[in-house]
Design an enzyme around this catalytic site. Structure first.
Site, PDB file in Angstrom:
ATOM      1  CB  SER A 131     -23.606  -4.383 -12.379  1.00 24.86           C
ATOM      2  OG  SER A 131     -24.234  -3.658 -11.331  1.00 24.86           O
ATOM      3  CB  SER A 132     -24.267   0.655 -13.220  1.00 27.14           C
ATOM      4  OG  SER A 132     -24.038   2.027 -12.987  1.00 27.14           O
ATOM      5  CE1 TYR A 148     -29.272   1.683 -15.599  1.00 27.99           C
ATOM      6  CE2 TYR A 148     -27.630   2.519 -14.063  1.00 27.99           C
ATOM      7  CZ  TYR A 148     -27.949   1.844 -15.217  1.00 27.99           C
ATOM      8  OH  TYR A 148     -26.947   1.317 -15.995  1.00 27.99           O
ATOM      9  CE  LYS A 163     -27.677  -1.869 -15.037  1.00 28.70           C
ATOM     10  NZ  LYS A 163     -27.552  -2.962 -16.043  1.00 28.70           N
TER      11      LYS A 163
END
Length: 254
Positions: free
Chosen positions: A142-143, A156, A160
């Site tokens: 993930s981010s 985006y 995530k």
């Protein structure tokens, strides 16, 4: 002396470079057989597979799997099932970030980002269910952008955040049935192609956060992330599941 992951079979998506390549190499170093997937960088993936075989004597295969294509998850697992009897480790690392301002966002681009970053990893888990070995491990990349609001990252970030939510669902639904754990790693700025392709304005905006990162005033190296994924891939991580782990040097506490 046996290795941590000896006789375990792993799939690492997006493994031709960056975090995926470092992860595949690290898992193999610790005894795992690995399938490395790639979308376009066949040469890099095949070279890494050869290096893994030469360096560690495990099995390693490079397989093309374009996460943006419908049906690609099922097709990949069908190919892997011909190579390995079981899938013991699944690292969903493949990602796509061709994002931009909401005013410039197209429906096709939005769908592609969601397909690669959310749909494909969840469907890979689904299709791996019949092949899961003993105490399988699933790790999703993930981010920090799953939680951090910034321009140029609407779709985006959504993809995530969806992946982190799915991580909990996978852990809940499949945990006791398969003695499975599923976790996500929240990655921050990392020295990868994806980072260096980012919009210059976004790179500039991150500079103050990079300098203030608690662990060190730098961006991560792919190996920093691979070492965390290694822990989540082994038996000793058995009591960690449904979690998103800070893998960003404290850039964002979770």
């Amino acid at each position: 002396m046996s290795k941590l992951l000896e006789n375990r079979n792993a799939i690492v998506t997006g493994a031709s470079r960056g975090i995926g390549a470092a992860t595949a190499y690290t898992l193999a170093k610790n005894g795992a057989n690995v399938v490395l997937t790639y979308a376009t960088s066949a040469g890099k993936a095949e070279d890494l597979a050869k290096k893994i075989i030469e360096d560690f004597g495990v099995k390693a295969y490079a397989i093309k799997s374009d996460a943006s294509e419908y049906g690609s998850a099922e097709k990949l697992v069908a190919e892997v099932s011909k190579l390995f009897k079981t899938v013991d480790i699944l690292v969903n690392n493949a990602g796509f970030d061709d994002d931009g301002l909401i005013a410039d966002l197209t429906e096709d681009r939005f769908h592609k980002i969601l397909q690669v970053n959310t749909v494909y990893p969840v469907l890979l888990v689904k299709h791996c269910i019949p092949y899961f070995g003993t105490k399988p491990r699933v790790v999703n990349t993930s981010s920090v952008l799953a939680r951090q609001v910034t321009e140029f990252a609407c779709s985006y970030s959504a993809s995530k955040a969806g992946l982190e939510s799915a991580t909990k669902s996978i852990a809940l639904e499949l945990g006791q049935k398969h003695e499975l754990t599923c976790n996500a790693v929240s990655v921050g700025t990392t020295a990868t192609d994806m980072w260096y392709r980012s919009d210059p304005a976004m790179l500039e905006a991150y500079e103050p956060q990079i300098k203030a990162t608690p662990a060190a005033a730098r961006i991560a190296e792919p190996q920093d992330i691979a070492d965390i994924i290694l822990f989540l891939s082994q038996e000793s991580s058995r009591w960690v599941t449904g979690s998103t782990i800070c893998a960003n040097g404290g850039m964002q506490f979770i």
